[in-house]
Each structure stands twice: as C-alpha cells, then as structure tokens.
Design an enzyme around this catalytic site. Structure first.
Site, PDB file in Angstrom:
ATOM      1  N   HIS A  67      -0.100  53.147  -1.502  1.00 34.92           N
ATOM      2  CA  HIS A  67      -0.021  51.744  -1.970  1.00 34.92           C
ATOM      3  C   HIS A  67       1.187  50.979  -1.131  1.00 34.92           C
ATOM      4  O   HIS A  67       2.030  51.577  -0.601  1.00 34.92           O
ATOM      5  CB  HIS A  67       0.699  51.622  -3.427  1.00 34.92           C
TER       6      HIS A  67
ATOM      7  N   GLU B 222       4.866  54.645  -8.206  1.00 36.81           N
ATOM      8  CA  GLU B 222       4.293  55.436  -9.264  1.00 36.81           C
ATOM      9  C   GLU B 222       5.010  56.770  -9.411  1.00 36.81           C
ATOM     10  O   GLU B 222       5.512  57.199  -8.287  1.00 36.81           O
ATOM     11  CB  GLU B 222       2.812  55.367  -9.188  1.00 36.81           C
TER      12      GLU B 222
ATOM     13  N   ARG C  94      -7.458  52.779   0.476  1.00 40.82           N
ATOM     14  CA  ARG C  94      -8.145  54.029   0.604  1.00 40.82           C
ATOM     15  C   ARG C  94      -8.083  54.731   2.075  1.00 40.82           C
ATOM     16  O   ARG C  94      -8.478  53.993   2.821  1.00 40.82           O
ATOM     17  CB  ARG C  94      -9.400  54.211  -0.033  1.00 40.82           C
TER      18      ARG C  94
ATOM     19  N   HIS D  25      -1.171  59.972  -0.718  1.00 43.73           N
ATOM     20  CA  HIS D  25      -0.939  60.767  -2.113  1.00 43.73           C
ATOM     21  C   HIS D  25      -2.684  60.608  -2.594  1.00 43.73           C
ATOM     22  O   HIS D  25      -3.377  59.912  -2.288  1.00 43.73           O
ATOM     23  CB  HIS D  25      -0.158  60.398  -3.196  1.00 43.73           C
TER      24      HIS D  25
HETATM   25 ZN    ZN Z   1      -1.738  55.942  -6.541  1.00 39.62          ZN
END
Ligand code: ZN
Length: 317
Positions: A102, A120, A197, A177
C-alpha cells in the site's frame, strides 16, 4: 449504572464480502448470515463507499456509519477529518492472498485522486501450525529490488515470517505483505482501499491473470524492509480486565482486552472501536457475543463489562 455520556454505545451491522480466496469460517465460526461459501471479509466497522455499515440501534436505524459521522460529529468527539478514519475487518483466507503493498498518504493523495494511503495491522485470530505470513522482502537496494521483480525471482525476494495464534503485526505503508491460506485475522487499518498487487502466484481468475501494479509497487516499496524481528508482537499472557496497548502509530492505537468475570474501564477522548473475537457477556448491561462490533462514544466515561470476552479495540488519532 449511568454513564456521563448522552450517546449510547453504537452497534453495527457488518458488510460481508465474497472473495476468490474466501472461505466459510465467517459463517461457521462467527455466525454471520450469508449463503455464500467464499466469504473473504467481514467489514465490521466501516464507513467507506465500498462498504458502509448500517447502525443497529433503533434510534439511528435509518443511518449508516458514514451518515452518522457527518450528521452527528459530537458522537465521535472533536475530529477534523471528512471521512471516518479507520476500517476494521475480519479476514478469512481459505487460499493465499496476492502479494501486495500500500502507498502512504503522500503518494496516494498525489496519484490516487486525493485518497488516503494505508497503514494496517493484523491480529492473528487463528492460523495453521507452522504458518507463515509474507511481510517484507530480501532486497538490499532499490536496484536489487527492481532486478528481482523483473527477473521474477519471487522465492528469493519475498520474506516469510513465522506466526502463531495471538500474534500481532503492524504493516507500514511500503511493506510487501500477504495473508496466507488458513489464517483468520482481525485487521485494523486506515480507511482506504488502495492496494498495489505485486505478484499473484501466476494464478488465473476466470481464465485470466488479475491485474498487477508493478510500477506503483516499485514506487512505494520501502528498501530495505523493516527487520523481521521488529514486525511481530506476542500477546499471550497479557493481564486480564485491562486495556493492553499493542501498538500506537500516527493513525491509531490498538488494544487487547480480555474480560474475565467482571471489569470496569474508563474511556475519555475520541471514540473507541471494539470487536468481540471470542466469548459472550455484557457491555453496560447490553448482551454481546463473538462477532459483534460496536463503538463506544467519545468521552463515554466508565464502562462496565461482564462475562468472558476477548476483544480487540482501537481508537483513532
Ligand atoms: Zn494490505
């Protein structure tokens, strides 16, 4: 017992999401109602255009969380943002999720129409024995990273870290991740849906590969990655009946609370999100059970809790 707040505790109706990698545990373990057998995510506390929780309390029954956020800001305390700041999900990964990264706020604001980036963190509700998660990478420099991505040396590049039930992991923006098969996770994150991605294991979905975002990924991946040993926090053995802080960053503080028999906590400052991951009991006399998500209003004061409850809570900065 009467609390000082004029606002009630707010109960939310989760939004369920089907995903190609989803399973059935959100239904079978958590009791969420759905016919689908590829449920990947339960958005338990969400006020996002892609998922906006309805409020269960009768007095706010025609409202969603985003509407209440706009119309009744005093419920949440003095808060300066236009959007509800956090998003709380439970994720059931039946198969591996794609490997992703991200952006931070600065990159997202510039390149994604003023969106927020995404910090996150994951609380591991359950995972298989000897489970690993993808967190970080093994490239030492940006050139090395680019070379490994272009040569598709995924096994060399991707860093796997061992995890156990009850572990807690912070994923900074720019961290490569992925959640792996068999993991059930509570995710606390910034209210953003921007994901790049990097690699999808070469899988096909409906006969074609899913879109990759190599350029954006290379733009935002942090090199070198944060040390693996700094990534995982163990939560076993924390004291009961106490708000145990797991992490505090510029966007949120996350706590673990294990209620046993009876406890009282005091809450002042901004609102507090709570998700029940195990057990049942009461919160100020209202029955709650595994799978419930609720918000304690700002400056609520004392909260009485009873029963046996495992809770992950968070407040926004
Ligand atoms: Zn994520």
């Amino acid at each position: 017992m009467k609390n000082q707040s004029k606002f009630p505790i707010l109960f939310l109706q989760p939004v369920l999401k089907q995903m190609v990698w989803g399973g059935s545990r959100l239904r079978t373990d958590f009791g969420y109602e759905s016919e689908a057998d590829n449920l990947g995510e339960c958005w338990g506390i969400a006020a996002h255009p892609n998922g906006d929780c309805a409020i269960k309390n009768e007095e706010f029954s025609d409202m969603t969380l985003s509407k209440l956020w706009k119309e009744r800001p005093e419920f949440f305390g003095a808060y300066g943002t236009e959007q509800f700041p956090l998003l709380i999900k439970i994720i059931d990964a039946k198969s591996d999720l794609s490997i992703q990264v991200h952006p931070d706020d600065a990159y997202a604001q510039k390149n994604e129409n003023g969106s927020f980036g995404k910090m996150e963190c994951w609380y591991i509700i359950d995972c298989p024995e000897n489970a690993v998660l993808v967190a970080g990478h093994n490239a030492g420099t940006a050139e090395e990273l680019e070379g490994m991505v272009h040569d598709e040396k995924w096994d060399d590049l991707i860093r796997k870290i061992p995890i156990q039930k009850g572990d807690f992991i912070q994923i900074d923006p720019g961290t490569v991740h992925a959640i792996t098969a068999g993991c059930l996770i509570l995710e606390t994150q910034q209210n953003s849906d921007i994901t790049y991605r990097l690699y999808d294991y070469g899988r096909m979905v409906d006969g074609k590969p899913r879109e990759l975002h190599i350029k954006q990924s290379l733009d935002v991946i942090q090199v070198p990655a944060k040390a693996a040993k700094d990534s995982v926090i163990k939560t076993g053995g924390l004291p009961e009946n106490k708000m145990n802080e797991l992490i505090s960053c510029q966007y949120y503080t996350v706590y673990k609370l294990n209620v046993s028999e009876k406890c009282q906590i005091s809450h002042y400052g901004s609102f507090l999100n709570m998700s029940v991951l195990e057990g049942s009991g009461t919160v100020d006399g209202i029955a709650v059970k595994k799978g419930d998500h609720f918000i304690i209003p700002a400056n609520y004061g004392k909260i009485e809790m009873e029963g046996e409850l495992e809770i992950i809570a968070s407040d926004a900065k």
